[in-house]
Write a protein that holds these residues in place. Structure first.
Motif, PDB file in Angstrom:
ATOM      1  N   ASP A 182       0.121  15.416 -19.661  1.00 16.79           N
ATOM      2  CA  ASP A 182       1.227  14.804 -18.917  1.00 16.79           C
ATOM      3  C   ASP A 182       0.855  14.454 -17.479  1.00 16.79           C
ATOM      4  O   ASP A 182       1.743  14.218 -16.645  1.00 16.79           O
ATOM      5  CB  ASP A 182       2.469  15.703 -18.917  1.00 16.79           C
ATOM      6  CG  ASP A 182       3.099  15.815 -20.297  1.00 16.79           C
ATOM      7  OD1 ASP A 182       3.046  14.826 -21.048  1.00 16.79           O
ATOM      8  OD2 ASP A 182       3.625  16.896 -20.627  1.00 16.79           O
ATOM      9  N   LYS A 183      -0.432  14.398 -17.185  1.00 13.99           N
ATOM     10  CA  LYS A 183      -0.883  14.012 -15.850  1.00 13.99           C
ATOM     11  C   LYS A 183      -1.320  12.547 -15.858  1.00 13.99           C
ATOM     12  O   LYS A 183      -1.891  12.072 -16.839  1.00 13.99           O
ATOM     13  CB  LYS A 183      -2.040  14.894 -15.401  1.00 13.99           C
ATOM     14  CG  LYS A 183      -1.663  16.354 -15.192  1.00 13.99           C
ATOM     15  CD  LYS A 183      -2.873  17.170 -14.766  1.00 13.99           C
ATOM     16  CE  LYS A 183      -2.501  18.635 -14.547  1.00 13.99           C
ATOM     17  NZ  LYS A 183      -3.675  19.454 -14.151  1.00 13.99           N
ATOM     18  N   PRO A 240       0.817  -1.215   0.000  1.00 13.89           N
ATOM     19  CA  PRO A 240       0.000   0.000   0.000  1.00 13.89           C
ATOM     20  C   PRO A 240       0.850   1.264   0.000  1.00 13.89           C
ATOM     21  O   PRO A 240       1.991   1.283   0.474  1.00 13.89           O
ATOM     22  CB  PRO A 240      -0.807  -0.116   1.294  1.00 13.89           C
ATOM     23  CG  PRO A 240      -0.791  -1.569   1.635  1.00 13.89           C
ATOM     24  CD  PRO A 240       0.531  -2.077   1.155  1.00 13.89           C
ATOM     25  N   MET A 241       0.244   2.325  -0.521  1.00 13.25           N
ATOM     26  CA  MET A 241       0.876   3.643  -0.505  1.00 13.25           C
ATOM     27  C   MET A 241       0.163   4.545   0.491  1.00 13.25           C
ATOM     28  O   MET A 241      -0.502   4.092   1.412  1.00 13.25           O
ATOM     29  CB  MET A 241       0.874   4.233  -1.924  1.00 13.25           C
ATOM     30  CG  MET A 241       1.834   3.516  -2.851  1.00 13.25           C
ATOM     31  SD  MET A 241       2.037   4.387  -4.420  1.00 13.25           S
ATOM     32  CE  MET A 241       0.497   3.955  -5.242  1.00 13.25           C
ATOM     33  N   GLU A 242       0.289   5.837   0.272  1.00 11.07           N
ATOM     34  CA  GLU A 242      -0.185   6.834   1.231  1.00 11.07           C
ATOM     35  C   GLU A 242      -1.690   6.821   1.427  1.00 11.07           C
ATOM     36  O   GLU A 242      -2.193   6.830   2.546  1.00 11.07           O
ATOM     37  CB  GLU A 242       0.264   8.214   0.739  1.00 11.07           C
ATOM     38  CG  GLU A 242      -0.277   9.392   1.505  1.00 11.07           C
ATOM     39  CD  GLU A 242       0.118  10.711   0.847  1.00 11.07           C
ATOM     40  OE1 GLU A 242      -0.702  11.637   0.879  1.00 11.07           O
ATOM     41  OE2 GLU A 242       1.227  10.797   0.298  1.00 11.07           O
ATOM     42  N   SER A 243      -2.447   6.821   0.347  1.00 10.61           N
ATOM     43  CA  SER A 243      -3.891   7.016   0.449  1.00 10.61           C
ATOM     44  C   SER A 243      -4.621   5.697   0.672  1.00 10.61           C
ATOM     45  O   SER A 243      -4.425   4.739  -0.094  1.00 10.61           O
ATOM     46  CB  SER A 243      -4.431   7.680  -0.817  1.00 10.61           C
ATOM     47  OG  SER A 243      -5.836   7.825  -0.725  1.00 10.61           O
ATOM     48  N   PRO A 244      -5.480   5.604   1.681  1.00 11.71           N
ATOM     49  CA  PRO A 244      -6.262   4.390   1.872  1.00 11.71           C
ATOM     50  C   PRO A 244      -7.452   4.301   0.922  1.00 11.71           C
ATOM     51  O   PRO A 244      -8.022   3.237   0.753  1.00 11.71           O
ATOM     52  CB  PRO A 244      -6.738   4.502   3.327  1.00 11.71           C
ATOM     53  CG  PRO A 244      -6.827   5.980   3.568  1.00 11.71           C
ATOM     54  CD  PRO A 244      -5.707   6.582   2.755  1.00 11.71           C
ATOM     55  N   THR A 245      -7.835   5.434   0.320  1.00  9.55           N
ATOM     56  CA  THR A 245      -9.024   5.489  -0.523  1.00  9.55           C
ATOM     57  C   THR A 245      -8.773   6.384  -1.724  1.00  9.55           C
ATOM     58  O   THR A 245      -8.457   7.567  -1.571  1.00  9.55           O
ATOM     59  CB  THR A 245     -10.235   6.024   0.272  1.00  9.55           C
ATOM     60  OG1 THR A 245     -10.433   5.209   1.431  1.00  9.55           O
ATOM     61  CG2 THR A 245     -11.497   6.001  -0.577  1.00  9.55           C
ATOM     62  N   TYR A 246      -8.924   5.837  -2.921  1.00  6.18           N
ATOM     63  CA  TYR A 246      -8.753   6.616  -4.140  1.00  6.18           C
ATOM     64  C   TYR A 246     -10.080   7.152  -4.677  1.00  6.18           C
ATOM     65  O   TYR A 246     -10.112   8.157  -5.379  1.00  6.18           O
ATOM     66  CB  TYR A 246      -8.112   5.756  -5.230  1.00  6.18           C
ATOM     67  CG  TYR A 246      -6.625   5.552  -5.051  1.00  6.18           C
ATOM     68  CD1 TYR A 246      -5.714   6.261  -5.810  1.00  6.18           C
ATOM     69  CD2 TYR A 246      -6.134   4.646  -4.120  1.00  6.18           C
ATOM     70  CE1 TYR A 246      -4.346   6.091  -5.653  1.00  6.18           C
ATOM     71  CE2 TYR A 246      -4.770   4.451  -3.953  1.00  6.18           C
ATOM     72  CZ  TYR A 246      -3.879   5.181  -4.721  1.00  6.18           C
ATOM     73  OH  TYR A 246      -2.527   4.998  -4.551  1.00  6.18           O
ATOM     74  N   GLU A 291      -7.980  12.027 -11.807  1.00  4.63           N
ATOM     75  CA  GLU A 291      -6.558  12.363 -11.817  1.00  4.63           C
ATOM     76  C   GLU A 291      -5.867  11.752 -10.610  1.00  4.63           C
ATOM     77  O   GLU A 291      -6.444  11.643  -9.514  1.00  4.63           O
ATOM     78  CB  GLU A 291      -6.377  13.884 -11.799  1.00  4.63           C
ATOM     79  CG  GLU A 291      -4.925  14.326 -11.896  1.00  4.63           C
ATOM     80  CD  GLU A 291      -4.756  15.849 -11.838  1.00  4.63           C
ATOM     81  OE1 GLU A 291      -3.636  16.297 -11.517  1.00  4.63           O
ATOM     82  OE2 GLU A 291      -5.745  16.567 -12.085  1.00  4.63           O
ATOM     83  N   LEU A 292      -4.617  11.342 -10.792  1.00  2.00           N
ATOM     84  CA  LEU A 292      -3.805  10.783  -9.723  1.00  2.00           C
ATOM     85  C   LEU A 292      -2.687  11.745  -9.336  1.00  2.00           C
ATOM     86  O   LEU A 292      -2.260  12.572 -10.146  1.00  2.00           O
ATOM     87  CB  LEU A 292      -3.201   9.448 -10.158  1.00  2.00           C
ATOM     88  CG  LEU A 292      -4.189   8.331 -10.494  1.00  2.00           C
ATOM     89  CD1 LEU A 292      -3.453   7.140 -11.085  1.00  2.00           C
ATOM     90  CD2 LEU A 292      -4.992   7.910  -9.269  1.00  2.00           C
ATOM     91  N   LYS A 293      -2.201  11.609  -8.120  1.00  2.27           N
ATOM     92  CA  LYS A 293      -1.024  12.369  -7.697  1.00  2.27           C
ATOM     93  C   LYS A 293       0.175  11.953  -8.550  1.00  2.27           C
ATOM     94  O   LYS A 293       0.183  10.860  -9.118  1.00  2.27           O
ATOM     95  CB  LYS A 293      -0.743  12.117  -6.218  1.00  2.27           C
ATOM     96  CG  LYS A 293      -1.818  12.651  -5.287  1.00  2.27           C
ATOM     97  CD  LYS A 293      -1.477  12.343  -3.829  1.00  2.27           C
ATOM     98  CE  LYS A 293      -2.535  12.874  -2.884  1.00  2.27           C
ATOM     99  NZ  LYS A 293      -2.217  12.567  -1.465  1.00  2.27           N
ATOM    100  N   PRO A 294       1.197  12.795  -8.652  1.00  2.00           N
ATOM    101  CA  PRO A 294       2.349  12.464  -9.509  1.00  2.00           C
ATOM    102  C   PRO A 294       2.994  11.125  -9.209  1.00  2.00           C
ATOM    103  O   PRO A 294       3.496  10.462 -10.126  1.00  2.00           O
ATOM    104  CB  PRO A 294       3.308  13.634  -9.257  1.00  2.00           C
ATOM    105  CG  PRO A 294       2.420  14.779  -8.899  1.00  2.00           C
ATOM    106  CD  PRO A 294       1.303  14.171  -8.104  1.00  2.00           C
ATOM    107  N   ASP A 295       2.983  10.691  -7.941  1.00  2.00           N
ATOM    108  CA  ASP A 295       3.566   9.388  -7.594  1.00  2.00           C
ATOM    109  C   ASP A 295       2.495   8.298  -7.473  1.00  2.00           C
ATOM    110  O   ASP A 295       2.781   7.201  -6.982  1.00  2.00           O
ATOM    111  CB  ASP A 295       4.367   9.484  -6.302  1.00  2.00           C
ATOM    112  CG  ASP A 295       3.508   9.853  -5.094  1.00  2.00           C
ATOM    113  OD1 ASP A 295       2.292  10.131  -5.268  1.00  2.00           O
ATOM    114  OD2 ASP A 295       4.055   9.870  -3.971  1.00  2.00           O
TER     115      ASP A 295
END
Length: 333
Positions: free
Chosen positions: A167-168, A143-149, A189-193
């Protein structure tokens, strides 16, 4: 009509649950592709390791050097048991994507102990498209930072990845028809990482926009309400397209749609006819290690009440303005 809808929902759930539970866990080697039972096969061709990595529903991974013979399955997805997913979430339609030096695991996770809605008699569990990350193509994916997308009260599935002309990075996913009664294809849209989402989702098209899908409701025939399995691509002319799957009565079938603007914002124009024979669907596209375009799908058939799903490869041509599906591709060792 209500009985027909409930029956259809039960059959669909049974198919997916069967695919989740019947993936063999015993490690094997030298296995032909058509001897693997796997729904929603997604193949990552990795030049760094000269290896193909295949995943799908069930949360397991297979490896191959030549597409003909495979070894596995490996367990590669690690989820947080204290999260909304619970200790043993179902995993559907997993995909592997390489981006900015890391590897990302897009999948649908379901926790059947949490109920988020009841629509027309259908109890809807907590289900959502989500992303895990790894430094290596064979995982482990964590898992990464966000628990919910995506919104907690919205059942979503089959999330896939695309970087648009701005480019996003974006996730493209389905809002399940059992809640909205007319499945949608959406983007967020997603965060850059890719560690979380940005803003709200936007509808790209509805299941009912399809001119080729069909279902019977009472004595009437309508477009099917299911959106399933999106995958984005560009032709050699730069045209943006998306393959996606629905049903033609009892046949799981794949179609294609194109964006007139060349971006995710569309408008999206559906092709009139499906692109695969009946009972092939949930496709994705990849280049082989020697540069050949292929489409990975699974066949879908009922054998004495048991749903059998097997990966297959089709040749595809992207050299013109449209995707052209060719013959079934048989890999040779």
């Amino acid at each position: 009509m209500k009985k027909e809808v409930l029956l259809f929902a039960f059959v669909l759930f049974s198919v997916l649950l069967s695919a989740q539970q019947k993936v063999p866990n015993r490690f094997r080697t030298n296995i032909p592709l058509d001897s693997i039972h796997l729904s929603d096969p997604c193949i990552l061709a990795n030049k760094k390791t000269s290896t193909y990595y295949m995943t799908g529903t069930g949360g397991l991974l297979w490896k191959s050097k030549d597409l003909a013979r495979w070894e596995g399955p490996y367990r590669v997805a690690e989820t947080d048991p204290t999260s909304w997913m619970g200790p043993k979430p179902e995993i559907w339609a997993a995909e592997l994507h390489e981006y900015e030096g890391k590897y990302y695991y897009f999948a649908t996770f379901t926790n059947n102990t949490i109920k988020i809605d009841t629509v027309k008699g259908n109890v809807i569990p907590r289900r959502a498209s989500h992303i895990l990350v790894s430094d290596n193509p064979d995982g482990p994916y964590k898992p990464m930072e966000s628990p919910t997308y995506l919104p907690e009260n919205m059942p979503t599935l089959d999330g896939t990845f695309w970087v648009d002309r701005d480019d996003k990075p974006y996730m493209i996913y389905c809002h399940e028809w059992l809640q909205n009664w007319n499945g949608t294809m959406e983007k967020i849209e997603l965060k850059p990482d890719l560690s979380g989402s940005v803003g709200k989702g936007k509808i790209l098209f509805h299941a009912s926009d399809s001119p080729w899908s069909r279902e019977k409701m009472g004595d009437e025939i309508h477009p099917n309400r299911v959106t399933d399995g999106p995958w984005l691509f560009r032709t050699d002319t730069g045209r943006l397209g998306m393959i996606w799957t629905s049903w033609v009565f009892q046949d799981y079938t794949q179609g294609v749609v194109y964006s007139e603007s060349g971006t995710l914002d569309g408008p999206w124009i559906q092709e009139k006819e499906p692109i695969t024979p009946p009972n092939f669907g949930h496709g994705m596209l990849f280049r082989t290690l020697d540069g050949k375009w292929l489409m990975s799908v699974h066949s879908h058939k009922d054998v004495n009440g048991r749903y059998i799903r097997i990966p297959h490869l089709f040749e595809v041509d992207l050299s013109g303005d449209k995707l052209v599906v060719g013959e079934i591709y048989i890999p040779h060792k």
